[in-house]
Design a protein around this motif. Structure first.
Motif, PDB file in Angstrom:
ATOM      1  N   LEU A  95     -54.299  -7.536  27.533  1.00 32.12           N
ATOM      2  CA  LEU A  95     -54.506  -8.735  28.350  1.00 32.12           C
ATOM      3  C   LEU A  95     -55.411  -9.739  27.643  1.00 32.12           C
ATOM      4  O   LEU A  95     -55.184 -10.953  27.725  1.00 32.12           O
ATOM      5  N   ASN A  96     -56.405  -9.243  26.937  1.00 30.44           N
ATOM      6  CA  ASN A  96     -57.312 -10.129  26.203  1.00 30.44           C
ATOM      7  C   ASN A  96     -56.559 -10.879  25.107  1.00 30.44           C
ATOM      8  O   ASN A  96     -56.774 -12.077  24.907  1.00 30.44           O
ATOM      9  N   GLU A  97     -55.670 -10.180  24.411  1.00 36.41           N
ATOM     10  CA  GLU A  97     -54.855 -10.835  23.378  1.00 36.41           C
ATOM     11  C   GLU A  97     -53.964 -11.912  23.988  1.00 36.41           C
ATOM     12  O   GLU A  97     -53.846 -13.013  23.441  1.00 36.41           O
ATOM     13  N   LYS A  98     -53.342 -11.601  25.116  1.00 35.58           N
ATOM     14  CA  LYS A  98     -52.483 -12.577  25.780  1.00 35.58           C
ATOM     15  C   LYS A  98     -53.282 -13.790  26.252  1.00 35.58           C
ATOM     16  O   LYS A  98     -52.837 -14.940  26.112  1.00 35.58           O
ATOM     17  N   LEU A  99     -54.460 -13.538  26.790  1.00 34.37           N
ATOM     18  CA  LEU A  99     -55.306 -14.627  27.263  1.00 34.37           C
ATOM     19  C   LEU A  99     -55.758 -15.507  26.101  1.00 34.37           C
ATOM     20  O   LEU A  99     -55.758 -16.740  26.212  1.00 34.37           O
ATOM     21  N   THR A 100     -56.105 -14.890  24.995  1.00 39.25           N
ATOM     22  CA  THR A 100     -56.506 -15.650  23.815  1.00 39.25           C
ATOM     23  C   THR A 100     -55.357 -16.539  23.333  1.00 39.25           C
ATOM     24  O   THR A 100     -55.561 -17.716  23.011  1.00 39.25           O
ATOM     25  N   THR A 101     -54.157 -15.982  23.304  1.00 38.85           N
ATOM     26  CA  THR A 101     -52.978 -16.760  22.902  1.00 38.85           C
ATOM     27  C   THR A 101     -52.752 -17.933  23.848  1.00 38.85           C
ATOM     28  O   THR A 101     -52.496 -19.076  23.405  1.00 38.85           O
ATOM     29  N   LEU A 102     -52.863 -17.684  25.146  1.00 38.97           N
ATOM     30  CA  LEU A 102     -52.684 -18.763  26.119  1.00 38.97           C
ATOM     31  C   LEU A 102     -53.760 -19.847  25.967  1.00 38.97           C
ATOM     32  O   LEU A 102     -53.464 -21.041  26.084  1.00 38.97           O
ATOM     33  N   GLU A 103     -54.990 -19.438  25.715  1.00 32.79           N
ATOM     34  CA  GLU A 103     -56.068 -20.411  25.518  1.00 32.79           C
ATOM     35  C   GLU A 103     -55.804 -21.272  24.291  1.00 32.79           C
ATOM     36  O   GLU A 103     -56.017 -22.497  24.320  1.00 32.79           O
ATOM     37  N   GLN A 104     -55.316 -20.646  23.226  1.00 32.44           N
ATOM     38  CA  GLN A 104     -55.002 -21.409  22.017  1.00 32.44           C
ATOM     39  C   GLN A 104     -53.858 -22.384  22.266  1.00 32.44           C
ATOM     40  O   GLN A 104     -53.894 -23.535  21.808  1.00 32.44           O
ATOM     41  N   GLN A 105     -52.844 -21.944  22.982  1.00 34.18           N
ATOM     42  CA  GLN A 105     -51.721 -22.828  23.310  1.00 34.18           C
ATOM     43  C   GLN A 105     -52.182 -23.987  24.179  1.00 34.18           C
ATOM     44  O   GLN A 105     -51.745 -25.135  23.993  1.00 34.18           O
ATOM     45  N   LEU A 106     -53.059 -23.708  25.129  1.00 37.02           N
ATOM     46  CA  LEU A 106     -53.573 -24.759  26.006  1.00 37.02           C
ATOM     47  C   LEU A 106     -54.381 -25.776  25.208  1.00 37.02           C
ATOM     48  O   LEU A 106     -54.229 -26.996  25.405  1.00 37.02           O
ATOM     49  N   GLU A 107     -55.216 -25.308  24.307  1.00 43.50           N
ATOM     50  CA  GLU A 107     -55.995 -26.226  23.461  1.00 43.50           C
ATOM     51  C   GLU A 107     -55.066 -27.094  22.609  1.00 43.50           C
ATOM     52  O   GLU A 107     -55.298 -28.301  22.439  1.00 43.50           O
ATOM     53  N   PHE A 108     -54.006 -26.490  22.084  1.00 43.14           N
ATOM     54  CA  PHE A 108     -53.043 -27.238  21.287  1.00 43.14           C
ATOM     55  C   PHE A 108     -52.362 -28.316  22.131  1.00 43.14           C
ATOM     56  O   PHE A 108     -52.235 -29.470  21.707  1.00 43.14           O
ATOM     57  N   LEU A 109     -51.926 -27.938  23.331  1.00 42.80           N
ATOM     58  CA  LEU A 109     -51.266 -28.905  24.221  1.00 42.80           C
ATOM     59  C   LEU A 109     -52.223 -30.014  24.643  1.00 42.80           C
ATOM     60  O   LEU A 109     -51.833 -31.191  24.725  1.00 42.80           O
ATOM     61  N   GLU A 110     -53.474 -29.680  24.907  1.00 46.12           N
ATOM     62  CA  GLU A 110     -54.471 -30.697  25.256  1.00 46.12           C
ATOM     63  C   GLU A 110     -54.678 -31.670  24.105  1.00 46.12           C
ATOM     64  O   GLU A 110     -54.790 -32.883  24.303  1.00 46.12           O
ATOM     65  N   ALA A 111     -54.721 -31.129  22.892  1.00 43.95           N
ATOM     66  CA  ALA A 111     -54.884 -32.001  21.716  1.00 43.95           C
ATOM     67  C   ALA A 111     -53.674 -32.920  21.559  1.00 43.95           C
ATOM     68  O   ALA A 111     -53.828 -34.111  21.250  1.00 43.95           O
ATOM     69  N   GLN A 112     -52.467 -32.379  21.767  1.00 40.76           N
ATOM     70  CA  GLN A 112     -51.268 -33.215  21.686  1.00 40.76           C
ATOM     71  C   GLN A 112     -51.263 -34.298  22.754  1.00 40.76           C
ATOM     72  O   GLN A 112     -50.876 -35.434  22.506  1.00 40.76           O
TER      73      GLN A 112
END
Length: 79
Positions: free
Chosen positions: A54-71
């Motif tokens: 779950l921690n790995e999945k959450l980390t991946t989601l956080e990274q994707q969210l940061e990427f989308l926010e930057a875009q």
């Protein structure tokens, strides 16, 4: 005198049976505690494993969210 000997034999028999019953109870309790301990260890191991996934999945989601926010910020304010 024979009656006294018989009484002692019965008393000893009762004491031996009581001792045996106590040992069986103690052994049963010890076995149950051991089983409970093993169950808790297995549960802890399984829980840690699931939490790691779950921690790995959450980390991946956080990274994707940061990427989308930057875009989004780049798309809204291209300067």
């Amino acid at each position: 005198m024979a009656k006294a000997g018989m009484t002692n034999t019965i008393a000893i028999g009762i004491a031996v049976q009581s001792n045996w019953d106590n040992r069986q109870f103690s052994s049963s309790r010890s076995l149950n505690v051991h089983r409970l301990f093993e169950f808790l260890l297995q549960s802890e191991s399984a829980t840690k494993s699931k939490m790691a996934v779950l921690n790995e999945k959450l980390t991946t989601l956080e990274q994707q969210l940061e990427f989308l926010e930057a875009q989004l910020c780049t798309a809204v304010d291209p300067s």
